[in-house]
Design a protein around this motif. Sequence first.
Motif, PDB file in Angstrom:
ATOM      1  N   THR A  28      68.071  68.602  57.574  1.00 28.33           N
ATOM      2  CA  THR A  28      68.969  68.373  56.436  1.00 28.33           C
ATOM      3  C   THR A  28      69.663  67.031  56.576  1.00 28.33           C
ATOM      4  O   THR A  28      69.756  66.265  55.616  1.00 28.33           O
ATOM      5  N   VAL A  29      70.127  66.729  57.777  1.00 25.66           N
ATOM      6  CA  VAL A  29      70.799  65.446  57.999  1.00 25.66           C
ATOM      7  C   VAL A  29      69.809  64.292  57.862  1.00 25.66           C
ATOM      8  O   VAL A  29      70.098  63.286  57.219  1.00 25.66           O
ATOM      9  N   VAL A  30      68.629  64.446  58.424  1.00 23.74           N
ATOM     10  CA  VAL A  30      67.631  63.379  58.348  1.00 23.74           C
ATOM     11  C   VAL A  30      67.149  63.183  56.916  1.00 23.74           C
ATOM     12  O   VAL A  30      67.075  62.063  56.425  1.00 23.74           O
ATOM     13  N   GLY A  31      66.841  64.279  56.237  1.00 23.61           N
ATOM     14  CA  GLY A  31      66.235  64.176  54.919  1.00 23.61           C
ATOM     15  C   GLY A  31      67.191  64.201  53.752  1.00 23.61           C
ATOM     16  O   GLY A  31      66.858  63.782  52.658  1.00 23.61           O
ATOM     17  N   GLY A  32      68.395  64.729  53.970  1.00 24.32           N
ATOM     18  CA  GLY A  32      69.381  64.755  52.902  1.00 24.32           C
ATOM     19  C   GLY A  32      69.283  65.938  51.971  1.00 24.32           C
ATOM     20  O   GLY A  32      70.069  66.058  51.043  1.00 24.32           O
ATOM     21  N   SER A  33      68.340  66.832  52.190  1.00 21.91           N
ATOM     22  CA  SER A  33      68.162  67.979  51.304  1.00 21.91           C
ATOM     23  C   SER A  33      67.924  69.238  52.133  1.00 21.91           C
ATOM     24  O   SER A  33      66.959  69.302  52.900  1.00 21.91           O
ATOM     25  N   ARG A  34      68.796  70.221  51.948  1.00 21.84           N
ATOM     26  CA  ARG A  34      68.615  71.475  52.684  1.00 21.84           C
ATOM     27  C   ARG A  34      67.345  72.189  52.224  1.00 21.84           C
ATOM     28  O   ARG A  34      66.638  72.782  53.033  1.00 21.84           O
ATOM     29  N   ARG A  53      60.449  70.353  66.909  1.00 17.89           N
ATOM     30  CA  ARG A  53      61.311  69.337  66.311  1.00 17.89           C
ATOM     31  C   ARG A  53      60.517  68.076  66.003  1.00 17.89           C
ATOM     32  O   ARG A  53      60.655  67.476  64.941  1.00 17.89           O
ATOM     33  N   THR A  54      59.644  67.679  66.930  1.00 15.53           N
ATOM     34  CA  THR A  54      58.813  66.492  66.739  1.00 15.53           C
ATOM     35  C   THR A  54      57.916  66.656  65.518  1.00 15.53           C
ATOM     36  O   THR A  54      57.850  65.772  64.655  1.00 15.53           O
ATOM     37  N   VAL A  55      57.228  67.773  65.436  1.00 18.61           N
ATOM     38  CA  VAL A  55      56.328  68.033  64.311  1.00 18.61           C
ATOM     39  C   VAL A  55      57.110  68.051  62.993  1.00 18.61           C
ATOM     40  O   VAL A  55      56.702  67.447  61.998  1.00 18.61           O
ATOM     41  N   ALA A  56      58.249  68.713  62.997  1.00 15.52           N
ATOM     42  CA  ALA A  56      59.035  68.843  61.770  1.00 15.52           C
ATOM     43  C   ALA A  56      59.563  67.492  61.287  1.00 15.52           C
ATOM     44  O   ALA A  56      59.496  67.187  60.089  1.00 15.52           O
ATOM     45  N   VAL A  57      60.068  66.676  62.191  1.00 13.66           N
ATOM     46  CA  VAL A  57      60.580  65.362  61.789  1.00 13.66           C
ATOM     47  C   VAL A  57      59.452  64.502  61.240  1.00 13.66           C
ATOM     48  O   VAL A  57      59.605  63.832  60.213  1.00 13.66           O
ATOM     49  N   ARG A  58      58.303  64.536  61.887  1.00 16.40           N
ATOM     50  CA  ARG A  58      57.148  63.758  61.385  1.00 16.40           C
ATOM     51  C   ARG A  58      56.727  64.249  59.999  1.00 16.40           C
ATOM     52  O   ARG A  58      56.399  63.441  59.123  1.00 16.40           O
ATOM     53  N   MET A  59      56.725  65.550  59.814  1.00 14.23           N
ATOM     54  CA  MET A  59      56.353  66.102  58.506  1.00 14.23           C
ATOM     55  C   MET A  59      57.358  65.667  57.437  1.00 14.23           C
ATOM     56  O   MET A  59      56.963  65.319  56.314  1.00 14.23           O
ATOM     57  N   LEU A  60      58.639  65.674  57.781  1.00 13.70           N
ATOM     58  CA  LEU A  60      59.669  65.269  56.828  1.00 13.70           C
ATOM     59  C   LEU A  60      59.541  63.794  56.480  1.00 13.70           C
ATOM     60  O   LEU A  60      59.642  63.416  55.308  1.00 13.70           O
ATOM     61  N   ARG A 102      71.438  57.243  52.224  1.00 13.29           N
ATOM     62  CA  ARG A 102      70.921  56.057  51.525  1.00 13.29           C
ATOM     63  C   ARG A 102      70.035  55.186  52.407  1.00 13.29           C
ATOM     64  O   ARG A 102      69.383  54.268  51.917  1.00 13.29           O
ATOM     65  N   LEU A 103      70.024  55.456  53.696  1.00 13.36           N
ATOM     66  CA  LEU A 103      69.160  54.684  54.594  1.00 13.36           C
ATOM     67  C   LEU A 103      67.698  55.039  54.350  1.00 13.36           C
ATOM     68  O   LEU A 103      67.397  56.177  53.977  1.00 13.36           O
ATOM     69  N   PRO A 104      66.790  54.115  54.604  1.00 14.49           N
ATOM     70  CA  PRO A 104      65.366  54.469  54.558  1.00 14.49           C
ATOM     71  C   PRO A 104      65.085  55.585  55.574  1.00 14.49           C
ATOM     72  O   PRO A 104      65.728  55.648  56.623  1.00 14.49           O
ATOM     73  N   ILE A 105      64.155  56.424  55.261  1.00 12.57           N
ATOM     74  CA  ILE A 105      63.877  57.596  56.088  1.00 12.57           C
ATOM     75  C   ILE A 105      63.583  57.228  57.539  1.00 12.57           C
ATOM     76  O   ILE A 105      64.002  57.943  58.462  1.00 12.57           O
ATOM     77  N   ASP A 106      62.901  56.120  57.796  1.00 13.71           N
ATOM     78  CA  ASP A 106      62.588  55.719  59.168  1.00 13.71           C
ATOM     79  C   ASP A 106      63.864  55.405  59.958  1.00 13.71           C
ATOM     80  O   ASP A 106      63.995  55.802  61.108  1.00 13.71           O
ATOM     81  N   GLN A 107      64.796  54.696  59.315  1.00 20.21           N
ATOM     82  CA  GLN A 107      66.065  54.378  59.973  1.00 20.21           C
ATOM     83  C   GLN A 107      66.904  55.644  60.141  1.00 20.21           C
ATOM     84  O   GLN A 107      67.548  55.840  61.173  1.00 20.21           O
ATOM     85  N   ARG A 108      66.903  56.487  59.132  1.00 19.66           N
ATOM     86  CA  ARG A 108      67.667  57.731  59.182  1.00 19.66           C
ATOM     87  C   ARG A 108      67.177  58.621  60.332  1.00 19.66           C
ATOM     88  O   ARG A 108      67.975  59.200  61.068  1.00 19.66           O
ATOM     89  N   ALA A 109      65.864  58.702  60.489  1.00 15.41           N
ATOM     90  CA  ALA A 109      65.300  59.549  61.538  1.00 15.41           C
ATOM     91  C   ALA A 109      65.729  59.078  62.923  1.00 15.41           C
ATOM     92  O   ALA A 109      66.166  59.885  63.745  1.00 15.41           O
ATOM     93  N   VAL A 110      65.643  57.781  63.194  1.00 18.73           N
ATOM     94  CA  VAL A 110      66.033  57.301  64.522  1.00 18.73           C
ATOM     95  C   VAL A 110      67.533  57.442  64.732  1.00 18.73           C
ATOM     96  O   VAL A 110      67.983  57.804  65.829  1.00 18.73           O
ATOM     97  N   LEU A 111      68.314  57.195  63.707  1.00 15.02           N
ATOM     98  CA  LEU A 111      69.767  57.305  63.815  1.00 15.02           C
ATOM     99  C   LEU A 111      70.181  58.737  64.133  1.00 15.02           C
ATOM    100  O   LEU A 111      70.967  58.981  65.045  1.00 15.02           O
ATOM    101  N   VAL A 112      69.630  59.680  63.411  1.00 13.29           N
ATOM    102  CA  VAL A 112      69.994  61.082  63.616  1.00 13.29           C
ATOM    103  C   VAL A 112      69.503  61.572  64.971  1.00 13.29           C
ATOM    104  O   VAL A 112      70.249  62.206  65.718  1.00 13.29           O
ATOM    105  N   LEU A 113      68.255  61.284  65.310  1.00 12.42           N
ATOM    106  CA  LEU A 113      67.731  61.743  66.600  1.00 12.42           C
ATOM    107  C   LEU A 113      68.503  61.135  67.771  1.00 12.42           C
ATOM    108  O   LEU A 113      68.792  61.817  68.753  1.00 12.42           O
TER     109      LEU A 113
END
Length: 173
Positions: A31-37, A69-76, A118-129
């Motif tokens: 949810t935090v990475v993608g912005g949508s529950r 977690r790895t699989v899910a983040v990649r899928m998102l 509002r960050l691009p998904i790639d930046q959001r993913a690294v920031l959250v992880l």
Amino acid sequence: MARVRGVHADASDEVAQLYAAACPRLIGLLTVVGGSRADAEEVAQEAFVKLLQRWSTVREYDDPEMWLRTVAVRMLVSRHRRHRVARLALPRLAGPDLEHADPGGTDDLIDLASAIARLPIDQRAVLVLHHLVDRPVDEVARVLKVPVGTVKSRLARARAALAPHLVDSEQLS
């Protein structure tokens, strides 16, 4: 519990236990990475389906939840890329009137969650992880299958993009 075709009772019990323990955390992360529950819940379910399909192998890993977690983040991330491509293509397909339409104004004051969204998904993913899940840079690189330098540069860009939104409370007085 209903049996899943092709999965032994012991395996489905093990996966059910992992599901009960890990699913709420996974949905929160996504949810935090993608912005949508809603997207997070869908991706989490898809990741658990993949886990069931590969349980005989994954159960032997030191940390099956990390695999999940790895699989899910990649899928998102893949899902967001596909949606972004579709959003960019739609105005071009619709014609010149929609191509220059403003998707919405920006507010001067925005909260951190909105800024992260509002960050691009790639930046959001690294920031959250890295910052929210507290994973080291090298592990984030392994999870996302990118070089460590790429993780560092994405973190730097994400921090730079968030900096204007992280106002010190003394500046507000």
